[in-house]
Write a protein that holds these residues in place. Structure first.
Motif, PDB file in Angstrom:
ATOM      1  N   GLN A 124       0.831  -1.204   0.000  1.00 29.46           N
ATOM      2  CA  GLN A 124       0.000   0.000   0.000  1.00 29.46           C
ATOM      3  C   GLN A 124       0.864   1.252   0.000  1.00 29.46           C
ATOM      4  OE1 GLN A 124      -3.624   0.310  -0.123  1.00 29.46           O
ATOM      5  NE2 GLN A 124      -2.731   2.263  -0.752  1.00 29.46           N
ATOM      6  N   ALA A 125       1.925   1.240   0.778  1.00 32.42           N
ATOM      7  CA  ALA A 125       2.830   2.397   0.823  1.00 32.42           C
ATOM      8  C   ALA A 125       3.469   2.641  -0.542  1.00 32.42           C
ATOM      9  CB  ALA A 125       3.909   2.166   1.881  1.00 32.42           C
ATOM     10  N   PHE A 126       3.806   1.568  -1.224  1.00 34.84           N
ATOM     11  CA  PHE A 126       4.387   1.680  -2.563  1.00 34.84           C
ATOM     12  C   PHE A 126       3.368   2.288  -3.535  1.00 34.84           C
ATOM     13  CE2 PHE A 126       5.395   0.236  -6.795  1.00 34.84           C
ATOM     14  CZ  PHE A 126       6.784   0.307  -6.870  1.00 34.84           C
ATOM     15  N   LEU A 127       2.149   1.803  -3.491  1.00 38.27           N
ATOM     16  CA  LEU A 127       1.092   2.323  -4.366  1.00 38.27           C
ATOM     17  C   LEU A 127       0.837   3.802  -4.087  1.00 38.27           C
ATOM     18  CD1 LEU A 127      -1.441  -0.659  -4.137  1.00 38.27           C
ATOM     19  CD2 LEU A 127       0.067  -0.127  -6.066  1.00 38.27           C
ATOM     20  N   ASP A 128       0.782   4.154  -2.824  1.00 39.41           N
ATOM     21  CA  ASP A 128       0.553   5.552  -2.437  1.00 39.41           C
ATOM     22  C   ASP A 128       1.627   6.469  -3.009  1.00 39.41           C
ATOM     23  OD1 ASP A 128      -1.683   4.858  -0.969  1.00 39.41           O
ATOM     24  OD2 ASP A 128      -0.624   4.803   0.955  1.00 39.41           O
ATOM     25  N   LYS A 129       2.835   5.974  -3.058  1.00 43.07           N
ATOM     26  CA  LYS A 129       3.976   6.796  -3.448  1.00 43.07           C
ATOM     27  C   LYS A 129       4.183   6.884  -4.960  1.00 43.07           C
ATOM     28  CE  LYS A 129       8.716   7.614  -1.842  1.00 43.07           C
ATOM     29  NZ  LYS A 129       9.773   7.104  -0.927  1.00 43.07           N
ATOM     30  N   TYR A 130       3.840   5.795  -5.677  1.00 47.73           N
ATOM     31  CA  TYR A 130       4.269   5.731  -7.075  1.00 47.73           C
ATOM     32  C   TYR A 130       3.171   5.561  -8.119  1.00 47.73           C
ATOM     33  CZ  TYR A 130       8.939   5.402  -5.103  1.00 47.73           C
ATOM     34  OH  TYR A 130      10.095   5.658  -4.426  1.00 47.73           O
ATOM     35  N   VAL A 131       1.943   5.372  -7.716  1.00 44.91           N
ATOM     36  CA  VAL A 131       0.849   5.274  -8.696  1.00 44.91           C
ATOM     37  C   VAL A 131       0.180   6.631  -8.836  1.00 44.91           C
ATOM     38  CG1 VAL A 131      -1.345   4.185  -9.290  1.00 44.91           C
ATOM     39  CG2 VAL A 131       0.486   2.818  -8.266  1.00 44.91           C
ATOM     40  N   VAL A 132       0.109   7.109 -10.071  1.00 43.95           N
ATOM     41  CA  VAL A 132      -0.434   8.437 -10.364  1.00 43.95           C
ATOM     42  C   VAL A 132      -1.670   8.286 -11.247  1.00 43.95           C
ATOM     43  CG1 VAL A 132       0.047  10.688 -11.396  1.00 43.95           C
ATOM     44  CG2 VAL A 132       1.886   9.423 -10.250  1.00 43.95           C
ATOM     45  N   VAL A 133      -2.769   8.899 -10.842  1.00 41.37           N
ATOM     46  CA  VAL A 133      -4.004   8.847 -11.635  1.00 41.37           C
ATOM     47  C   VAL A 133      -4.002   9.999 -12.623  1.00 41.37           C
ATOM     48  CG1 VAL A 133      -6.520   8.914 -11.572  1.00 41.37           C
ATOM     49  CG2 VAL A 133      -5.250   7.768  -9.724  1.00 41.37           C
ATOM     50  N   GLU A 134      -4.049   9.663 -13.906  1.00 40.80           N
ATOM     51  CA  GLU A 134      -4.109  10.658 -14.973  1.00 40.80           C
ATOM     52  C   GLU A 134      -5.234  10.288 -15.931  1.00 40.80           C
ATOM     53  OE1 GLU A 134      -0.430  11.402 -16.963  1.00 40.80           O
ATOM     54  OE2 GLU A 134       0.688  11.802 -15.111  1.00 40.80           O
ATOM     55  N   GLY A 135      -6.345  10.993 -15.817  1.00 40.41           N
ATOM     56  CA  GLY A 135      -7.487  10.673 -16.665  1.00 40.41           C
ATOM     57  C   GLY A 135      -7.990   9.275 -16.379  1.00 40.41           C
ATOM     58  N   GLU A 136      -8.133   8.475 -17.432  1.00 44.47           N
ATOM     59  CA  GLU A 136      -8.644   7.117 -17.254  1.00 44.47           C
ATOM     60  C   GLU A 136      -7.539   6.107 -16.934  1.00 44.47           C
ATOM     61  OE1 GLU A 136     -10.581   6.420 -20.997  1.00 44.47           O
ATOM     62  OE2 GLU A 136      -8.778   5.588 -21.915  1.00 44.47           O
ATOM     63  N   HIS A 137      -6.302   6.577 -16.817  1.00 51.86           N
ATOM     64  CA  HIS A 137      -5.177   5.684 -16.559  1.00 51.86           C
ATOM     65  C   HIS A 137      -4.621   5.858 -15.143  1.00 51.86           C
ATOM     66  CE1 HIS A 137      -4.973   4.482 -20.738  1.00 51.86           C
ATOM     67  NE2 HIS A 137      -4.893   5.744 -21.114  1.00 51.86           N
ATOM     68  N   HIS A 138      -4.178   4.753 -14.567  1.00 48.91           N
ATOM     69  CA  HIS A 138      -3.379   4.767 -13.356  1.00 48.91           C
ATOM     70  C   HIS A 138      -1.966   4.438 -13.798  1.00 48.91           C
ATOM     71  CE1 HIS A 138      -6.942   3.775 -10.422  1.00 48.91           C
ATOM     72  NE2 HIS A 138      -7.154   4.839 -11.177  1.00 48.91           N
ATOM     73  N   LEU A 139      -1.068   5.417 -13.723  1.00 44.90           N
ATOM     74  CA  LEU A 139       0.287   5.253 -14.233  1.00 44.90           C
ATOM     75  C   LEU A 139       1.277   5.067 -13.092  1.00 44.90           C
ATOM     76  CD1 LEU A 139       0.155   8.067 -16.941  1.00 44.90           C
ATOM     77  CD2 LEU A 139      -0.417   5.637 -17.187  1.00 44.90           C
ATOM     78  N   VAL A 140       2.348   4.357 -13.387  1.00 43.64           N
ATOM     79  CA  VAL A 140       3.373   4.086 -12.377  1.00 43.64           C
ATOM     80  C   VAL A 140       4.614   4.922 -12.684  1.00 43.64           C
ATOM     81  CG1 VAL A 140       4.813   2.323 -11.293  1.00 43.64           C
ATOM     82  CG2 VAL A 140       2.512   1.734 -12.084  1.00 43.64           C
ATOM     83  N   ASN A 141       5.120   5.579 -11.671  1.00 46.02           N
ATOM     84  CA  ASN A 141       6.321   6.390 -11.823  1.00 46.02           C
ATOM     85  C   ASN A 141       7.558   5.503 -11.669  1.00 46.02           C
ATOM     86  OD1 ASN A 141       8.270   8.397 -11.898  1.00 46.02           O
ATOM     87  ND2 ASN A 141       7.805   9.188  -9.850  1.00 46.02           N
ATOM     88  N   TYR A 142       7.756   4.623 -12.647  1.00 45.26           N
ATOM     89  CA  TYR A 142       8.874   3.676 -12.581  1.00 45.26           C
ATOM     90  C   TYR A 142      10.205   4.403 -12.445  1.00 45.26           C
ATOM     91  CZ  TYR A 142       5.501   0.207 -14.305  1.00 45.26           C
ATOM     92  OH  TYR A 142       4.418  -0.623 -14.452  1.00 45.26           O
ATOM     93  N   LYS A 143      10.362   5.478 -13.197  1.00 45.26           N
ATOM     94  CA  LYS A 143      11.627   6.208 -13.201  1.00 45.26           C
ATOM     95  C   LYS A 143      11.962   6.781 -11.831  1.00 45.26           C
ATOM     96  CE  LYS A 143      14.087   9.791 -15.809  1.00 45.26           C
ATOM     97  NZ  LYS A 143      13.983  10.782 -16.924  1.00 45.26           N
ATOM     98  N   GLY A 144      10.929   7.116 -11.061  1.00 46.55           N
ATOM     99  CA  GLY A 144      11.153   7.756  -9.771  1.00 46.55           C
ATOM    100  C   GLY A 144      11.311   6.806  -8.605  1.00 46.55           C
ATOM    101  N   ILE A 145      11.174   5.513  -8.831  1.00 45.08           N
ATOM    102  CA  ILE A 145      11.235   4.551  -7.729  1.00 45.08           C
ATOM    103  C   ILE A 145      12.667   4.434  -7.215  1.00 45.08           C
ATOM    104  CG2 ILE A 145      10.906   2.122  -7.090  1.00 45.08           C
ATOM    105  CD1 ILE A 145       8.612   2.073  -9.172  1.00 45.08           C
ATOM    106  N   SER A 146      12.833   4.673  -5.941  1.00 54.19           N
ATOM    107  CA  SER A 146      14.165   4.662  -5.343  1.00 54.19           C
ATOM    108  C   SER A 146      14.673   3.237  -5.169  1.00 54.19           C
ATOM    109  CB  SER A 146      14.130   5.355  -3.977  1.00 54.19           C
ATOM    110  OG  SER A 146      13.377   4.581  -3.051  1.00 54.19           O
ATOM    111  N   SER A 147      15.978   3.113  -5.030  1.00 55.38           N
ATOM    112  CA  SER A 147      16.587   1.798  -4.803  1.00 55.38           C
ATOM    113  C   SER A 147      16.062   1.182  -3.511  1.00 55.38           C
ATOM    114  CB  SER A 147      18.110   1.927  -4.741  1.00 55.38           C
ATOM    115  OG  SER A 147      18.624   2.390  -5.972  1.00 55.38           O
ATOM    116  N   GLU A 148      15.872   2.033  -2.496  1.00 54.01           N
ATOM    117  CA  GLU A 148      15.359   1.544  -1.207  1.00 54.01           C
ATOM    118  C   GLU A 148      13.951   0.982  -1.361  1.00 54.01           C
ATOM    119  OE1 GLU A 148      14.280   3.206   3.280  1.00 54.01           O
ATOM    120  OE2 GLU A 148      15.425   4.457   1.884  1.00 54.01           O
ATOM    121  N   ASP A 149      13.108   1.689  -2.105  1.00 51.33           N
ATOM    122  CA  ASP A 149      11.738   1.215  -2.289  1.00 51.33           C
ATOM    123  C   ASP A 149      11.684  -0.012  -3.196  1.00 51.33           C
ATOM    124  OD1 ASP A 149      10.611   3.080  -0.604  1.00 51.33           O
ATOM    125  OD2 ASP A 149      10.306   4.563  -2.185  1.00 51.33           O
TER     126      ASP A 149
END
Length: 260
Positions: A45-70
């Motif tokens: 859930q913490a991962f989803l909260d941090k990296y899933v972005v809602v844009e219009g009809e899509h839920h997009l993942v900020n793959y580029k922004g995911i830290s090594s720790e996460d």
């Protein structure tokens, strides 16, 4: 020559792609309905909260922004789930377990190969995606994503809305939900996911009176029943589908579900 081989491989892969049948893996068809144990999905859930972005009809993942720790925390979550024996839990706990495991592994696979334009680029040279590759071991048994979806989730629960729950990291796929599945929220999330997908253009689209559906409804037609039953299902959220008698075409976008 290499470019020609790559092109021919892609053509063969797309041409031969077909959805696996629902075939029960009997070993996993067991549960403990008396169990009050729950499975913790807070790190997911913490991962989803941090990296899933809602844009219009899509839920997009900020793959580029995911830290090594996460990324490491995601891997720990997958290992933790894989260390459990889901058969010791209730069916409700199991369903959330398998859906979250499938989705977390899918994201992790993308990260292992990122940047990548499509999940279909993963897997072996002659593979269409990673779905047939071993991705985890549970109780000493090797599992693939296909095993989880087509040999466990589909045959055990016989729930067509499962297709809205598991995510294949593609724009054409039903959205990766912003909430982790739990035993308590599964039914509400399935309903939400179904509605989101069907009212979106990637699920159901009308253009000059012609109906275009997601390929999901073609690949997994057996799960939705007859065309009449499928239309009844869709009409719960898109009333204009009701009574449609025209030609149906199918589309799917395999582009990665990433933020730009």
């Amino acid at each position: 020559m290499l470019r020609l081989l790559t092109l021919l491989t892609a053509i063969i892969s797309f041409a031969t792609f077909s959805a696996p049948k629902s075939e029960l893996w009997q070993y996993w068809d067991a549960s403990n309905e008396a169990s009050l144990q729950t499975i913790d999905h807070q790190s997911w859930q913490a991962f989803l909260d941090k990296y899933v972005v809602v844009e219009g009809e899509h839920h997009l993942v900020n793959y580029k922004g995911i830290s090594s720790e996460d990324k490491r925390e995601l891997e720990r979550y997958v290992r933790t789930l894989s260390s459990l024996d889901p058969r010791n839990y209730s069916r409700a706990e199991q369903y959330a377990y398998w859906v979250n495991l499938y989705n977390a592994i899918t994201v992790d696979l993308i990260l292992d190969s990122y940047p990548v334009k499509s999940i279909t680029k993963l897997g072996g040279l002659f593979s269409f995606g990673p779905w047939g590759d071993e991705v985890t071991r549970i109780n000493g048994k090797a599992l693939t994503l296909n095993d989880i979806e087509h040999r466990i989730l589909r045959p055990i629960w016989d729930e067509p809305r499962t297709h809205y729950a598991v995510n294949c990291a593609s724009l054409g796929c039903p959205n990766l939900q912003t909430n982790a599945f739990t035993a308590k929220n599964t039914q509400a999330l399935l309903e939400q996911a179904a509605k989101e997908f069907i009212i979106s253009s990637k699920g159901v689209s009308f253009n000059q009176g012609k109906l275009t559906l997601s390929e999901i409804y073609d690949w997994f037609a057996v799960d939705f029943g007859t065309q009449e039953q499928l239309f009844e299902h869709l009409a719960q959220y898109r009333t204009e589908v009701k009574g449609y008698r025209g030609k149906v075409s199918y589309e799917y976008d395999w582009s990665l579900n990433e933020t730009k």
